[in-house]
Design a protein around this motif. Structure first.
Motif, PDB file in Angstrom:
ATOM      1  N   HIS F  73       0.818  -1.211   0.000  1.00  0.00           N
ATOM      2  CA  HIS F  73       0.000   0.000   0.000  1.00  0.00           C
ATOM      3  C   HIS F  73       0.857   1.269   0.000  1.00  0.00           C
ATOM      4  O   HIS F  73       0.528   2.236  -0.673  1.00  0.00           O
ATOM      5  CB  HIS F  73      -0.965  -0.010   1.190  1.00  0.00           C
ATOM      6  CG  HIS F  73      -2.048  -1.059   1.062  1.00  0.00           C
ATOM      7  ND1 HIS F  73      -3.093  -1.191   1.939  1.00  0.00           N
ATOM      8  CD2 HIS F  73      -2.232  -2.044   0.146  1.00  0.00           C
ATOM      9  CE1 HIS F  73      -3.866  -2.198   1.575  1.00  0.00           C
ATOM     10  NE2 HIS F  73      -3.361  -2.737   0.489  1.00  0.00           N
ATOM     11  N   ILE F  74       1.947   1.278   0.772  1.00  0.00           N
ATOM     12  CA  ILE F  74       2.792   2.483   0.688  1.00  0.00           C
ATOM     13  C   ILE F  74       3.370   2.601  -0.724  1.00  0.00           C
ATOM     14  O   ILE F  74       3.606   3.692  -1.224  1.00  0.00           O
ATOM     15  CB  ILE F  74       3.926   2.544   1.766  1.00  0.00           C
ATOM     16  CG1 ILE F  74       4.911   1.381   1.665  1.00  0.00           C
ATOM     17  CG2 ILE F  74       3.364   2.654   3.166  1.00  0.00           C
ATOM     18  CD1 ILE F  74       6.165   1.565   2.581  1.00  0.00           C
ATOM     19  N   GLU F  75       3.582   1.456  -1.353  1.00  0.00           N
ATOM     20  CA  GLU F  75       4.102   1.462  -2.731  1.00  0.00           C
ATOM     21  C   GLU F  75       3.052   2.056  -3.687  1.00  0.00           C
ATOM     22  O   GLU F  75       3.377   2.860  -4.562  1.00  0.00           O
ATOM     23  CB  GLU F  75       4.431   0.025  -3.134  1.00  0.00           C
ATOM     24  CG  GLU F  75       5.221  -0.129  -4.416  1.00  0.00           C
ATOM     25  CD  GLU F  75       5.600  -1.589  -4.663  1.00  0.00           C
ATOM     26  OE1 GLU F  75       4.877  -2.488  -4.140  1.00  0.00           O
ATOM     27  OE2 GLU F  75       6.598  -1.834  -5.369  1.00  0.00           O
ATOM     28  N   LEU F  76       1.807   1.672  -3.483  1.00  0.00           N
ATOM     29  CA  LEU F  76       0.745   2.187  -4.357  1.00  0.00           C
ATOM     30  C   LEU F  76       0.526   3.685  -4.172  1.00  0.00           C
ATOM     31  O   LEU F  76       0.346   4.416  -5.151  1.00  0.00           O
ATOM     32  CB  LEU F  76      -0.571   1.442  -4.083  1.00  0.00           C
ATOM     33  CG  LEU F  76      -0.681   0.053  -4.693  1.00  0.00           C
ATOM     34  CD1 LEU F  76      -1.911  -0.671  -4.122  1.00  0.00           C
ATOM     35  CD2 LEU F  76      -0.770   0.120  -6.222  1.00  0.00           C
ATOM     36  N   VAL F  77       0.508   4.133  -2.930  1.00  0.00           N
ATOM     37  CA  VAL F  77       0.289   5.563  -2.707  1.00  0.00           C
ATOM     38  C   VAL F  77       1.445   6.352  -3.316  1.00  0.00           C
ATOM     39  O   VAL F  77       1.240   7.381  -3.978  1.00  0.00           O
ATOM     40  CB  VAL F  77       0.145   5.908  -1.208  1.00  0.00           C
ATOM     41  CG1 VAL F  77      -0.229   7.374  -1.056  1.00  0.00           C
ATOM     42  CG2 VAL F  77      -0.889   5.034  -0.535  1.00  0.00           C
ATOM     43  N   SER F  78       2.651   5.855  -3.125  1.00  0.00           N
ATOM     44  CA  SER F  78       3.808   6.542  -3.708  1.00  0.00           C
ATOM     45  C   SER F  78       3.693   6.580  -5.224  1.00  0.00           C
ATOM     46  O   SER F  78       4.012   7.600  -5.863  1.00  0.00           O
ATOM     47  CB  SER F  78       5.099   5.826  -3.301  1.00  0.00           C
ATOM     48  OG  SER F  78       5.242   5.819  -1.903  1.00  0.00           O
ATOM     49  N   THR F  79       3.259   5.501  -5.794  1.00  0.00           N
ATOM     50  CA  THR F  79       3.083   5.447  -7.248  1.00  0.00           C
ATOM     51  C   THR F  79       2.082   6.499  -7.718  1.00  0.00           C
ATOM     52  O   THR F  79       2.318   7.207  -8.704  1.00  0.00           O
ATOM     53  CB  THR F  79       2.607   4.042  -7.664  1.00  0.00           C
ATOM     54  OG1 THR F  79       3.609   3.106  -7.271  1.00  0.00           O
ATOM     55  CG2 THR F  79       2.366   3.954  -9.158  1.00  0.00           C
ATOM     56  N   ALA F  80       0.982   6.610  -7.003  1.00  0.00           N
ATOM     57  CA  ALA F  80      -0.022   7.609  -7.389  1.00  0.00           C
ATOM     58  C   ALA F  80       0.574   9.016  -7.321  1.00  0.00           C
ATOM     59  O   ALA F  80       0.400   9.832  -8.234  1.00  0.00           O
ATOM     60  CB  ALA F  80      -1.250   7.507  -6.479  1.00  0.00           C
TER      61      ALA F  80
END
Lengths: 325, 325, 325, 325, 325, 325
Positions: F73-80
């Motif tokens: 999830h931290i990876e996804l938020v960073s991606t966004a």
């Protein structure tokens, strides 16, 4: 707005052997994430930010009145800390070595920044901060938060109880464990009313056996474990709509106190600590000025305030002398 | 301990055009280093930590009673912020774009973390923290601090006044400039009594022409610029010993109010903001539950609380409907 | 200890169009983790904490003298910020709307807490803090840190250059990019001398083409890119032992300046901003008092200080008037 | 900009018995809210942000020159801390147990993060931060702040004096109590000149009997309690316009020193602490490299710097050996 | 995304004599600026923020895989802390004095906020924060940062090794000194490849003699000082393009492990600490519920997890009993 | 320890119109008190600190496996965030005005400190800190916390959804609302099993109609709202003992996924942003070096990594060129 009554919600013991290391642990209950500054400020701001109060009045009243009680809790924790810090700084003003005995304590700011007084910090000397306040605006969510906050608060109180055996700390934690439990029940009842989830089954949370802790017993005997006060001359009548039914641990009825607040007890007037200039290096000078001002203003000769250790029949100077000796 | 009265110390205007950017500036007066959290907490802890109270009772009473007034100030600032945040989140719960209009505001946590509600932060979104509390134990030093703190507080109030023209901000700063001035005088008088320095010559400090600021006039006309309240049913009688003499700017007598607190005004019951779930996505559900609980507890059908916008003769549902439309 | 010279290390432009949003970005170069407070304080404390200075004198001298230069850098960044903030608060003291134009700026504390002045914060209004100081005591490690710190600092300077086109910001970044590069080389040379690693190969780091940035050229032409100053009347002679050899980008010799410090330039005396009471709501009053005090002390009638915008032949009042109009 | 002189403002004793617990208390005077970082940075930024300097030159000069003195104070406090930390880390690099003796000290970062060196923290290990800087732009208000800041600073100095009896701490607090008092008077005089309030009546504030503190006497005898330095080769001539009249405690004349700065004293070159790699695990290697570099640069064989413990006639190696044994 | 393997990267000793004061020092390696939270989070976010990954794949792979290893490091440090905290809170739930023995430890939150468990703080109890993450986007600069970060991290590890001799601390630092060295080499090699600077000459940095530290030897013997793992089932194949050539200290070849991760070791299942309710005041109740749930879900009777101290042949209750006795 | 898989848990859209103001709001979901750093770190540390794991294995497994998912999830938020920041810094390296377009964005550090990349901060630019981690050791209490934490997290996700309509933000919040709901149910079920309280009645909490939010539907259709993954090759088998029974909103069975993790999707390889030197001012240089290193290491010519926008048949240079144009 508030009115202030110059009394503590429960009686606290007079100073005895100082315990500055213990006092630094007790700070967790004041300025810690789960300390009384947090409970006080969370409920206060949730009440300030409450929208459509008339539409959900019982819940607004609940938050607002518990917030008022919490002011008394920061007062009690501060009193305990001040009591435990009394002694080490009774030396002469300005003498080398006066504070040598507290050089190694955990929180030196008690004596360097403060005058042997409470700080708005936790047990690791981290200041309390506004980030600890949760106020989402969503009533159910705020109540869920509050239920959890009280859970964390009770955890910390228990541990401080286990860690610090100074009489002031014991009196404090014994009382707060009981009253915090009442607030926890109140928030759980509120959630039950709004969602139908039977949170009463979660009690006690944490699994603290308050019925086995000696310092809790006097308060339980007085029914303080099942009673909510309005803490207002006229307002917050609707807490009765939420806080009712059986106590989750004892089965007794939850009740609203007839009196608007606990009777309370006068605070002990803690003696000066001259080495840290509290309330100054020369308390007698302050007493003299005060006497003159009081007289000029047409006030009685004797101070009008009530303290636990009032020594009737002695003049101010005598009492000061007594206090500082 | 305290009692809480469900009224504001002064009347505040109802919501009008929202001003979330202005609200973020007003936060400085709540959680800034020189905001009302600081004045409230400084005097509160100084009173908690006050040693030898009987020996210096007039000064203890002064700190304790002004502390009580400051609670009303954090309430007022919060009210102004909540009022200014009313509007942008009135959309439907859970719809894309609902909060699109406030994506670029200065403090997004007003809507993301909060429910269009006040935060315990300053105008740059930094949380208030306990490091802002000064409590040295030394009476003269604490008073010197407090005089300076009020100076800084007045500075910030003036600037927010100059910056934000929303009616709620103007009503707020107009009132606080007047009352903060009274506290500043009180502390200066206390120092004068203890040291002989004629601090009255420093007024106004900063050189704010309150007599030229229109929003200050109604309060000055009512004498609020020269009056101190005890804010206690029975205690803090000795403030009269310190707060007396001529007002440094007008020459009028400084006086102690006969009433224990200002009459105050009921708060406006701010409407729900459904897009941020305040007090929930479905206020009517909360009203229904509340009605049932009230009835079960034997309380009146109509909410017992008093708000500025009470619409007599309408049922709860009607009022809720009105509020949300 | 230090002596202070009332001049800037390089000339800065006078106020022009205000740019408070740009000023908030420039703050990163003052109070950011890689800002000038960090370079100043890191080298200062590393020099304070340096053990066995005589045994490693050239390195001590290097740290101590670069630290001294960095004071001039916090002064320059502050000057740029103050220059960019000049204008919006020129209104009348205490008038509603005076600061309306800056209600939406990124850092409202520039005007609420400050008087249109620099803050010890970064571009997101986070205060600089002592945690940004690295002082391990290990010389090689401290130098490694400093090389990296200058790398980060150059990165930030470039980005602020790219972001803010106000003349003051351009003058600032043009100068700092050049001087920061010199410090970076100095630390790299020191590491080379102690370890044998050829860090010169890492330049420029980041790959900033200072030779293509117009605002850097005047300084490069004056040789400021390859020259270190001692910044001391007599001390720090041994920097020559470390700072020598060819410049890693141009191949020119690195040299020690003959003069102990750059000639510098007088600061522009920024005009009052009366709406924020800087230096007060009534600058003329301050000028009058100053004139009286100066006269009583037997000082010349004309202020003894030198500023860039000194208007000879005009009295104080005239200059004040000019400045505020 | 500044020039740096490689001397302390007053002589400090050589290392004796280490006192790392005492050193953690002394940190309050460096990085505490009322420590020397605060005095240094407050006056520095107030001078940077000073608008219309020519119009109020005496006051600008006062702030700017006192700021310069404060740099010497952070240097002195750091020196005291470093001196007190000397000893515990003299062990062999990389051996288990080397630092076992300081495992329980109050501030472990003195040895883990630092090399037995000062940190930019207070006595509870909280980093100093830019929030401690007050710079409102309003001259009277800034001066009021500064008067209060010095009051708080003196409070803390006294308490550290009472708490820590290490010779370095005593030398430090003895000197700082005297010099801080001078700054406090200077700011009070400035306020008097601007407002007419007779702040001299507030002295001493706090009521510290510096005339009874033995460590203050040598400085008082030299007149350091009533003398201000310009701390500039040519600038800040106008401080004489503000700092004059009788000393509030002794009645002697306040004077401006003829010399631009105190004569000062060379610092003691503290010995390496090899267990913490300060300045490295092998100081001799650093000395060898330094000697080579010095020679290559045509510098004298003997280090050019002056330290209190210079042992003439011994080579570098000898001195290093001496220092580490 | 990640997969988690319920093993430690290296074996850790079982609990022995508790060492809560040592544990507070070890916290620096977890939450300090140069602790494992910093290495883990820096490389993780640098990999998240990496642009044009395909264009610089070997470097992306390097960052991403080292980041994965660092998760194992925060796990190891936490394990060491938990091990060292085991013991003092084995008392009865809710009894006065239970925690009396740890009232004076450096970090009381280990027991008040936590359940004798690790905190996300440094050795002075300051929480780790996101400001410690550097991610400039510029590959060379990020690598320069990382090389320095590992330098600082090794410094802190060495000092904790010298300070704390508890078996868990020694096992931890012995392992981390070796593995941190590998990462430091990897980043230096990456910089060499991109700039040509021969950073291998800077090793060891700091000058730590890992070959002389007994606790490092087993790992060096296994080749852990010159081996990088991919820590991924299939990805990060290109680390081989960067991590190669001779080890800067031993001259041996740097290699990529054939296995994707170290074999690791099962963690020791630490016993309950009932006085702090970890994992509750009545572990048997939790075991009973767990057994029932396991059975209802069709899972084996015996817990499926593997721990170092698994006592085959004993039922759950037996093991729990053993653990708590 | 962990293994890392170079894929996102769900597909994210490619860059489109940049939205840096929206990106600053999305930061709340990364570094906010209720953001994914908090969920990731809370469950991770609770698992590290879990005592008597064998005795309560199903609960340990639950915490450990959900913690693993949160990394994704931290990876996804960073991606966004990175996706939304793509565009504004595509200018030429080192040119004035390059970043002029983002001077006024809410979080300038995205471009000054970072390279158009995610920061470990909340929506008001406050860094995430370790104080947000709750790990009391008491299982029931930790679970209560986690249930509340997920409640707060869902609140914030909804509001960001309502506020930011960028495709990346919508994809992100649509997915996280669904997966966060699963974790919330898991913790509630765990509490139910331990206490008997029927928390399922509290769902949804807050009252978010995920079934009406379009961006949630694809995930709900795939069953992602009622499925837990083990996120481990072999461990955490016992989550099935807790996560079972009917979904509180839909009544469907809660299930454990057969696959150990979601299939996921390759990330989009975001293009360089040369004005902020990400990954450098000259991406082609990095590609050239990478190609050489890959070749020297015997790796395939084509990068081995998989990205969403892989353009088969084009060489590296071509792809880089394409990306930067």
């Amino acid at each position: 707005m508030i009115l202030r009554i110059d009394k503590l919600q429960t009686a606290m013991p007079p100073p005895s052997d100082p315990d500055p290391v213990g006092a630094s642990a007790v700070q967790e209950l004041l300025g810690g994430k789960y300390g009384e500054m947090s409970t006080f400020m969370n409920y206060t701001y949730q009440s300030f930010n409450f929208r459509n109060r008339q539409g959900a009045r019982p819940f607004y009243d609940l938050l607002a009145s518990i917030a008022a009680e919490e002011f008394g809790h920061i007062e009690l924790v501060s009193t305990a800390i001040n009591t435990m810090l009394t002694g080490p700084a009774e030396g002469k003003p300005g003498e080398l070595g006066d504070l040598g005995g507290v050089k190694g304590v955990r929180n030196t700011q008690h004596f360097i920044a403060g005058g042997a007084g409470a700080l708005v910090q936790d047990s690791n000397a981290k200041p309390w901060n506004g980030d600890y306040v949760f106020s989402s605006g969503d009533l159910i969510e705020d109540l869920t938060h509050n239920f959890f906050l009280e859970t964390g608060a009770r955890n910390n109180k228990l541990k401080v109880y286990e860690m610090v055996d100074h009489p002031a700390a014991r009196a404090l934690t014994g009382y707060l464990l009981v009253r915090g439990g009442v607030h926890q029940i109140a928030y759980a009842r509120a959630i039950e009313n709004l969602t139908g989830a039977n949170l009463m089954k979660m009690f006690p949370s944490p699994r603290i056996p308050t019925d086995k802790i000696p310092e809790c017993q006097p308060h339980i005997k007085r029914g303080e474990h099942r009673k909510l006060y309005r803490f207002s001359p006229e307002d917050f009548q609707e807490i009765a709509a939420v806080f009712n039914g059986p106590h989750p641990e004892t089965g007794e009825d939850l009740i609203i106190a007839e009196e608007i607040a606990p009777e309370g007890a006068p605070p002990y007037d803690l003696p000066p600590q001259e080495a840290v200039f509290a309330p100054g290096p020369d308390p007698q000078m302050l007493a003299d000025v005060s006497a003159k001002l009081r007289s000029a203003a047409g006030l009685p000769k004797k101070p009008t305030g009530t303290v636990a250790n009032d020594s009737n029949g002695k003049g101010i100077a005598g009492r000061v002398k007594e206090a500082v000796s």
